[in-house]
Design an enzyme around this catalytic site. Structure first.
Site, PDB file in Angstrom:
ATOM      1  CG  MET A   1      -1.880  -1.150   1.251  1.00  0.00           C
ATOM      2  SD  MET A   1      -2.940  -1.152  -0.191  1.00  0.00           S
ATOM      3  CE  MET A   1      -3.581  -2.796  -0.078  1.00  0.00           C
ATOM      4  CB  CYS A   2       1.525   3.889  -2.046  1.00  0.00           C
ATOM      5  SG  CYS A   2       2.475   2.579  -2.847  1.00  0.00           S
TER       6      CYS A   2
END
Length: 350
Positions: A1-2
Site C-alpha cells: 500500500m502507498c
C-alpha cells in the site's frame, strides 16, 4: 500500500510527499531526463513499438524514480521542470481493457507517468489529455511490476505549482477523474469516491460542528487507517512559513502513515499491506526532489534548476541494486546532481 499527501496550504511553499510500499524489495534508480532543444527526445509508450503505440516528444526536464532494471523499467514517481508532480499508486480495482482499443493509442502503464511529466505543465493539462474529448484517445496497457511477479494495477495522482490536484483511476479502460485542490490525501484503497466519503466523515468528526469531537485516530496499517491519520495531521498543521518548513511537514505527515521495514502483517487475506520501501518529497516551487530510502539513514536530493550538471540527456543514479538475487541498498547522502551517470533512454522511440 502507498500513501500520498499534497501540502497546498501556502501557495508559495507547495510540496507533495509519497510513500512507496511493497512486500519485497525492488531494484530502484533515479533517472533525470534533460530535454535538449536541438535534439528533442521522442518517446514511445509501448515496447516493442507498433502502429498503435503512443509516440510523443518531451517538452520538459524531469527527475523520476524508476523501479526495475535494464530488462524493464517502470516510472513510479517524479517531478518535472514545470513544477508538476506525478505518482503511481497501487489500485487493486484498476482494469485497463476496453473493446475499442484498436482505435486508441496504446500507453504502457509504466510509461504513463513519464508521458505526463514529459508533455504536461499542469494538472489541468493532464486532465484534458485523459478526458472523454481528448484526441487521440489513450488506452492504458497493463503488465507486471518490474522486478516482481505482481500485476501492475495502478492509478495516478498529480499536483502542480498552482495548488491544483487530481487523481485518475482506470475502470474497464475508462478514466475516472477526481479534480479538486481539496483532494490532498490518497491511499491505495478503497476507490477514491469512498476516500472522499471517509474524508468528509473525519473532517466532521474533528470539527466544531460535532458537539462531542473526537481526536482518536486509527493506528493500523490498513489503507483507510492511514488515510485517516494522514488527513488528520495534514489538516491540523500551521501554515508553512518557508519551503523547508513545508517539506519537513510533508515528510513527517507521510512517514506517520508509513509501514516499518520487514513488517509482518500476519494476515494472508491482506497480502498488499506491505513495508514502506522509500519516501519522496518534492517542492513544486523550488523544483527540488528528495528521496529517502527506508533501509538507509541518509536522504538525497536533486535540483532541477541546475540541469547542466547531469552528464547526458538521460542520466541515472542507482539506489537499490539487485545482484544474484540480493538487494544492495546504497548508503547515499545529500545533493546528488553531480553523481549521475549517462545511460540509455528506456522509453526512446525507434
Amino acid at each position: 500500500m502507498c500513501t500520498r499527501i499534497f501540502n497546498n496550504f501556502n501557495k508559495e511553499n507547495l510540496t507533495t510527499a509519497r510513500n512507496m510500499d511493497w512486500a519485497t524489495e525492488l531494484p530502484t534508480s533515479l533517472f533525470v531526463f534533460r530535454n535538449e532543444k536541438n535534439t528533442p527526445m521522442v518517446k514511445t509508450g509501448t515496447s516493442p513499438q507498433n502502429e498503435n503505440s503512443l509516440i510523443w516528444t518531451a517538452k520538459y526536464n524531469s527527475v523520476v524514480t524508476m523501479v526495475g532494471d535494464e530488462r524493464k523499467y517502470g516510472a513510479s514517481d517524479g517531478l518535472n521542470s514545470a513544477g508538476l508532480m506525478a505518482n503511481l499508486l497501487y489500485d487493486s480495482n484498476a482494469s485497463y481493457e476496453r473493446k475499442d482499443g484498436s482505435s486508441c493509442k496504446n500507453l504502457d502503464v509504466f510509461c504513463w507517468l513519464q508521458f505526463v511529466l514529459d508533455t504536461c505543465c499542469s494538472v489541468q493539462e493532464v486532465v484534458e489529455k485523459f478526458s472523454k474529448e481528448a484526441t487521440p484517445q489513450i488506452q492504458i496497457i497493463g503488465g507486471i511490476v518490474p522486478g516482481s511477479t505482481k500485476p501492475a494495477s495502478l492509478h495516478l495522482s498529480i499536483s502542480d505549482k498552482f495548488g491544483d490536484s487530481a487523481i485518475i483511476e482506470v475502470n474497464k479502460g475508462k478514466y475516472v477523474i477526481y479534480n479538486n485542490p481539496e483532494f490532498r490525501v490518497m491511499t491505495n484503497e478503497p476507490s477514491y469516491a469512498k476516500q472522499i466519503e471517509l474524508n468528509q466523515y473525519w473532517r466532521w468528526q474533528w470539527s466544531n460542528k460535532n458537539n462531542f469531537p473526537s481526536n482518536t485516530l486509527p493506528g493500523g496499517t490498513f489503507p483507510s487507517d492511514r488515510f485517516a491519520r494522514a488527513s488528520y495531521y495534514l489538516n491540523h498543521l500551521y501554515t508553512s512559513v518557508s519551503t523547508d518548513d513545508s517539506l519537513a511537514q510533508s515528510k513527517s505527515v507521510v512517514m506517520n502513515a508509513s509501514v516499518p521495514v520487514n513488517f509482518k502483517s500476519g494476515d494472508s487475506n491482506h497480502p498488499n499491506i506491505a513495508q514502506t520501501l522509500w519516501t519522496t518529497i518534492s517542492s513544486h516551487n523550488d523544483l527540488k526532489y528528495f528521496f529517502c530510502n527506508s533501509r538507509t539513514l541518509g536522504n538525497i536530493w536533486v535540483d532541477l534548476n541546475i540541469i547542466d550538471l547531469f552528464p547526458a540527456p538521460v542520466s541515472r543514479l542507482i539506489l537499490v541494486e539487485e545482484i544474484d538475487s540480493n538487494f544492495i541498498n546504497k548508503s547515499l547522502y545529500g545533493f546528488k546532481n553531480n553523481d549521475f551517470e549517462a545511460t540509455k533512454d528506456p522509453f526512446k522511440a525507434n
